[in-house]
Design a protein around this motif. Sequence first.
Motif, PDB file in Angstrom:
ATOM      1  N   LYS A   1       0.861  -1.175   0.000  1.00 31.71           N
ATOM      2  CA  LYS A   1       0.000   0.000   0.000  1.00 31.71           C
ATOM      3  C   LYS A   1       0.898   1.227   0.000  1.00 31.71           C
ATOM      4  O   LYS A   1       1.753   1.367   0.867  1.00 31.71           O
TER       5      LYS A   1
ATOM      6  N   PHE B   1       1.573   4.910   0.760  1.00 35.73           N
ATOM      7  CA  PHE B   1       1.066   5.891   1.718  1.00 35.73           C
ATOM      8  C   PHE B   1       0.882   7.257   1.061  1.00 35.73           C
ATOM      9  O   PHE B   1      -0.111   7.920   1.228  1.00 35.73           O
TER      10      PHE B   1
ATOM     11  N   CYS C   1       4.163  10.308  10.715  1.00 32.23           N
ATOM     12  CA  CYS C   1       3.537   9.109  10.148  1.00 32.23           C
ATOM     13  C   CYS C   1       4.564   8.010   9.857  1.00 32.23           C
ATOM     14  O   CYS C   1       4.224   6.958   9.330  1.00 32.23           O
TER      15      CYS C   1
ATOM     16  N   TYR D   1       0.704   7.211  16.538  1.00 30.48           N
ATOM     17  CA  TYR D   1       0.666   7.977  15.289  1.00 30.48           C
ATOM     18  C   TYR D   1      -0.437   9.025  15.314  1.00 30.48           C
ATOM     19  O   TYR D   1      -0.893   9.473  14.270  1.00 30.48           O
TER      20      TYR D   1
ATOM     21  N   CYS E   1      -0.194  12.067  13.125  1.00 33.22           N
ATOM     22  CA  CYS E   1      -0.191  11.853  11.675  1.00 33.22           C
ATOM     23  C   CYS E   1      -1.461  12.459  11.075  1.00 33.22           C
ATOM     24  O   CYS E   1      -2.543  12.324  11.635  1.00 33.22           O
TER      25      CYS E   1
ATOM     26  N   GLN F   1      -3.077  11.487   8.644  1.00 31.37           N
ATOM     27  CA  GLN F   1      -3.954  10.416   8.170  1.00 31.37           C
ATOM     28  C   GLN F   1      -4.224   9.501   9.368  1.00 31.37           C
ATOM     29  O   GLN F   1      -3.525   8.521   9.566  1.00 31.37           O
TER      30      GLN F   1
ATOM     31  N   GLY G   1      -4.883   6.769  11.954  1.00 24.37           N
ATOM     32  CA  GLY G   1      -4.886   5.315  11.794  1.00 24.37           C
ATOM     33  C   GLY G   1      -3.939   4.807  10.720  1.00 24.37           C
ATOM     34  O   GLY G   1      -3.865   3.612  10.472  1.00 24.37           O
ATOM     35  N   GLU G   2      -3.210   5.690  10.086  1.00 24.62           N
ATOM     36  CA  GLU G   2      -2.292   5.295   9.013  1.00 24.62           C
ATOM     37  C   GLU G   2      -0.858   5.630   9.400  1.00 24.62           C
ATOM     38  O   GLU G   2      -0.610   6.492  10.230  1.00 24.62           O
ATOM     39  N   HIS G   3       0.067   4.943   8.793  1.00 24.55           N
ATOM     40  CA  HIS G   3       1.485   5.263   8.917  1.00 24.55           C
ATOM     41  C   HIS G   3       2.213   4.528   7.801  1.00 24.55           C
ATOM     42  O   HIS G   3       1.618   3.732   7.088  1.00 24.55           O
ATOM     43  N   PHE G   4       3.502   4.836   7.632  1.00 24.65           N
ATOM     44  CA  PHE G   4       4.279   4.096   6.643  1.00 24.65           C
ATOM     45  C   PHE G   4       5.474   3.454   7.315  1.00 24.65           C
ATOM     46  O   PHE G   4       5.990   3.953   8.304  1.00 24.65           O
TER      47      PHE G   4
END
Length: 124
Positions: free
Chosen positions: A4, A6, A35, A51, A54, A56, A58-61
């Motif tokens: 995925k 980011f 993130c 996070y 961040c 976004q 609930g998201e991170h890379f």
Amino acid sequence: LPVKVFGVAVTPNVTIGNSSLDIYVNDEAKCPDACSRFVVEREKYARAPNYSACDQPGEHFDIEIWTGDMGVNASSSGGDWGVRIPWSVFEPEVRGKTQPNVTLHELGHTAGLPDFDEWTALKR
């Protein structure tokens, strides 16, 4: 393995056409540190990274792939933070013009794999 993406980070002098990805424009061409698994875990020494800062939620890379014009004979590198590959090597590999040998090699370092010449020492 499913991958995925980011987001994409570029310098202000780069224009990206229509994209469903988040585009981050800044002088360093970086996605937000808040993130980044590598930055958050290293800064906080966290076993459960947070996070919440961040943009976004609930998201991170987990890794970063840096490309660029690094000069003639510039080498690639990789580690738990991600990979750095000269654009002149990365572009033909991702477009299928050449085998993705360098990209795959450097991505192997993100998983902790050693360089090929280090394998003999590991067997001893």
